[in-house]
Design a protein around this motif. Sequence first.
Motif, PDB file in Angstrom:
ATOM      1  N   HIS A 126      -0.598   8.637  -8.704  1.00  0.00           N
ATOM      2  CA  HIS A 126      -0.339   7.937  -7.479  1.00  0.00           C
ATOM      3  C   HIS A 126       1.357   7.377  -7.307  1.00  0.00           C
ATOM      4  N   SER A 152      -5.654   1.843  -2.258  1.00  0.00           N
ATOM      5  CA  SER A 152      -6.837   2.898  -1.988  1.00  0.00           C
ATOM      6  C   SER A 152      -8.263   2.378  -2.005  1.00  0.00           C
ATOM      7  N   GLY A 286      -1.625   5.993  -1.955  1.00  0.00           N
ATOM      8  CA  GLY A 286      -3.244   5.556  -1.905  1.00  0.00           C
ATOM      9  C   GLY A 286      -3.507   5.743  -0.437  1.00  0.00           C
ATOM     10  N   GLY A 287      -4.850   6.045  -0.061  1.00  0.00           N
ATOM     11  CA  GLY A 287      -5.264   6.239   1.368  1.00  0.00           C
ATOM     12  C   GLY A 287      -4.950   5.142   2.288  1.00  0.00           C
ATOM     13  N   PHE A 314       0.712  12.017   4.099  1.00  0.00           N
ATOM     14  CA  PHE A 314      -0.325  11.433   3.854  1.00  0.00           C
ATOM     15  C   PHE A 314      -1.165  12.427   2.794  1.00  0.00           C
ATOM     16  N   ASP A 319      -6.184  10.966  -2.834  1.00  0.00           N
ATOM     17  CA  ASP A 319      -6.484  11.659  -4.136  1.00  0.00           C
ATOM     18  C   ASP A 319      -6.409  13.057  -4.062  1.00  0.00           C
TER      19      ASP A 319
END
Length: 350
Positions: A126, A152, A286-287, A314, A319
């Motif tokens: 990440h 995330s 991270g999301g 994005f 992941d």
Amino acid sequence: MVLNNYHTAPSPLYILGIESSCDETSAAVLCDHLELSNIIASQELIHRYFGGVVPELASRAHQQKIVPVVEEALRVANITKNELHAVAVTSGPGLSGALHVGISFAKSLAFGLGIPLIGVNHMQGHALCHFIESKDHDEAKPDFPYLCLTVSGGHTQIVLVNEPTSMKILGETMDDAAGEAFDKAARLLGLPYPGGPLIDRYGAGGNPLRFKFPKPHMPGLNYSFSGLKTAFLYFIREGVSGDEGFIRNNLSDICASIQHSIVETLMHKLVEACGQTGIKNVCVAGGVSANSALRASLKDTAMAQNWKLHIPPFAYCTDNAAMIAMAGFFQYKEGQFSGMDLSPQVRMTI
Ligand code: KG4
Ligand code: ZN
């Protein structure tokens, strides 16, 4: 980790990355920094019914997806497996069974091809996603050292990245991750999993200051979101007990307010980390970095504090195997290879 100083890296270096730590089966091919493919099979629909990731179902889905996903990654990259120089795979942290699938596959492939196997720490992946280049994305890369806020569904960390293979966690969550806080709040509002993006969507135009929630008091640079979760639960219960339509009638303000609370908490410690280290190179991954309020707050703070801010696309925030191949590239350069005894490290830290 096997350190092999005699291995000179070919140039360019073709690395296959494999990611299976949670609920995404992903394979990617990188040529040095350049992404040739990044295939992601999401399991979102499999877990939606249960309101969160079910480990056993995740493992089974990875088993079904791993071969076609890797084949697709090679096909899109337009190379054969014999042209690969290494296989990089997430070795932790993550779900044990899920990690097993990726690791077993990567081991067999690397062994069969006679090329190095590189176990990668998912969190390092990440933190290094900012170095991936693609046809559509070739932005300036962060200078070292930098701070990476990784947020995330499974992680919340502030990582000091001194070099690609030298990192230190400055702060992390002691309980729930930021994405988990979003998802659990969404669940209480009756929204489907993963609810983070829906809170973002319904919160747009809402009043973020209408409802106040307690701020966690964690020492140092660590985070905690469990108190907020409990406060939110009681807030919703109380609201609904007095008015059946409480959620429906106030959805926008509720979403904007809980989002504001989570973002403020994240930003508060990040600003503190920058102050303590004197570092002004700041990245996010991270999301949850898709969250509009977090992005806006990062941009505003970067202006005010004179930060050099990096927000990757994005596709590299959530992941994905491209970030694992990217980390594998840096480890290859350092001669950091893994043996055939590589096994899942569920609680692996940086
Ligand atoms: O990195 P990721 O795809 O997977 C892992 O958890 O590792 O992150 C997923 C998380 C979920 O909790 C999801 O609700 C959250 O990221 N998320 C968001 C948004 N988009 C994704 N949370 C808030 N706002 C968003 N726009
Ligand atoms: Zn992750």
